[in-house]
Enzyme design. Structure first.
Site: not given
Length: 419
Positions: A130, A175, A178, A185, A259, A263
């Site tokens: 992100d 991440k 994760y 995303d 969403r 993305w």
């Protein structure tokens, strides 16, 4: 802040105000701590005779006088939502030449990047994809201002790509916390930055390798996360199949979150801005956009033109027409039509969605400030408390107004329609 307010004031005085609006209720909108003074003679903070792109941009600047405040941040921090609105501000500045838009972007860079190039609140070791998205703002500012601190910050973000953990076949983990997880995303958060950085700073074999890597990320998602029956893509995939949300056979999360698909669509059309024309992966990406558009058109509400929080379950209890996904789908489709990636016939579906947003999700306050309502605040998978990817989980996440993840795509879509 005063500089921006002064510029908005000048803009408002210069514009002819027209139209009267009833005040409409909204939820959770941030406002400046100081009372608003930048009103025109008609009492409007935002003139009604401007196009929707500028009306929403000026409304965001009124609500969030400094760009780090976008998405309701209480203190300056390096995060991703501001960059979407600032991408729109870049395009509006190029279109109108109005300096207040540039100042809004420039002050974000000044605030978040220290003189030595350190990024405020950013931690490389977290390997959170992100965090790459706001790098797009720095690419723009470095191009315009050539400040050494922006170059250093950009090089730090590029280092993250080199160290970002990957699945066994080479997809970026979302991440570090994760493991083995790919989320839709992440394609938007990382790939436009990766491609744009490569275009600006990398040459020869290294550039080819990077472009190939970017295209591979989409190839991998299409292979592992696409539902062949509907053409929709699942929110997440756990290669290890260990997560409680992951299907034990496929590793896929159980639902098609609006969403997440939004993305993914924006990632494809934005990456194509920087991927070389002669790259063999371009044709594949364009084919993915066509398949994607066909899938989202099938789940577009025939009456309102909008899309639901969970795309394929419109009639289930608690589902709702959600603003951020709707704005993202509209932006993806109209940009793809304008760029020639989709046939012109697809514009009708984008327009139906855009008109649906304005009719059903936009409200305008008495002072002319524009609101985008029914935005899902946040959704994810795993973590603490644990997010299980269930239908109930997604439809019960917080709903709010004027989330940057919706206002940004709405402004971008408006700019595309205004071309």
């Amino acid at each position: 802040m005063n500089f921006i307010n002064h510029n908005i004031k000048l803009l408002v005085f210069a514009a002819l105000s027209s139209g009267m609006f009833l005040a409409c209720a909204q939820t959770k909108t941030a406002t400046s701590s100081k009372p608003s003074t930048e009103t025109s003679k008609s009492g409007k903070v935002v003139p009604a005779n401007l196009k929707w792109s500028e009306r929403m941009m000026l409304s965001e600047m009124h609500r969030f006088p400094e760009a780090w405040m976008l998405d309701f941040s209480k203190s300056p921090k390096w995060t991703y939502p501001s960059a979407i609105v600032l991408d729109a501000a870049e395009q509006l500045y190029a279109k109108t030449g109005k300096k207040e838009y540039y100042s809004y972007i420039s002050e974000f860079g000044e605030k978040l990047i220290k003189d030595d190039g350190t990024i405020l609140t950013y931690d490389l070791e977290k390997y959170n994809i992100d965090m790459l998205n706001s790098g797009n703002v720095l690419l723009y500012l470095y191009e315009k201002e050539k400040k050494e601190k922006y170059l250093k910050a950009l090089q730090t973000l590029r280092l993250q790509i080199d160290g970002q953990p990957r699945t066994n076949e080479g997809s970026f983990w979302h991440k570090k916390i994760y493991p083995y997880q790919v989320w839709l995303d992440g394609l938007y958060m990382g790939m436009p930055f990766y491609t744009h950085y490569t275009k600006d700073f990398v040459t020869g074999a290294d550039a080819t390798k990077a472009y190939d890597d970017v295209v591979f990320q989409f190839d991998s998602v299409q292979k592992n996360m696409l539902d062949k029956k509907t053409g929709l893509l699942y929110h997440g995939w756990d290669e290890s199949k260990e997560q409680a949300w992951a299907n034990k056979e496929t590793g896929l999360s159980p639902n098609f979150w609006g969403r997440a698909m939004g993305w993914y669509g924006m990632a494809m059309v934005d990456v194509l801005d920087y991927l070389p024309q002669n790259h063999p992966g371009r044709a594949r990406l364009i084919s993915y956009i066509k398949s994607y558009a066909d899938a989202i058109i099938k789940v577009q509400d025939k009456k309102s033109g909008l899309w639901y929080q969970i795309l394929d379950k419109p009639l289930e209890k608690g589902n709702y027409e959600e603003a951020t996904a709707s704005a993202m789908f509209v932006y993806t489709m109209i940009k793809a039509v304008n760029k020639g990636y989709l046939p012109k016939s697809y514009k009708a579906y984008a327009k139906k969605g855009y008109d649906g947003i304005i009719k059903n999700l936009i409200t305008v306050d008495e002072n002319g400030v524009v609101n985008l309502n029914k935005c899902c605040a946040v959704a994810g998978l795993g973590g603490k408390p644990y997010r299980d990817g269930s239908y109930e989980y997604y439809v019960n996440e917080e709903i709010r107004s004027n989330d940057a993840k919706g206002t940004g795509p709405f402004i971008l879509a408006s700019i595309e329609f205004e071309k």
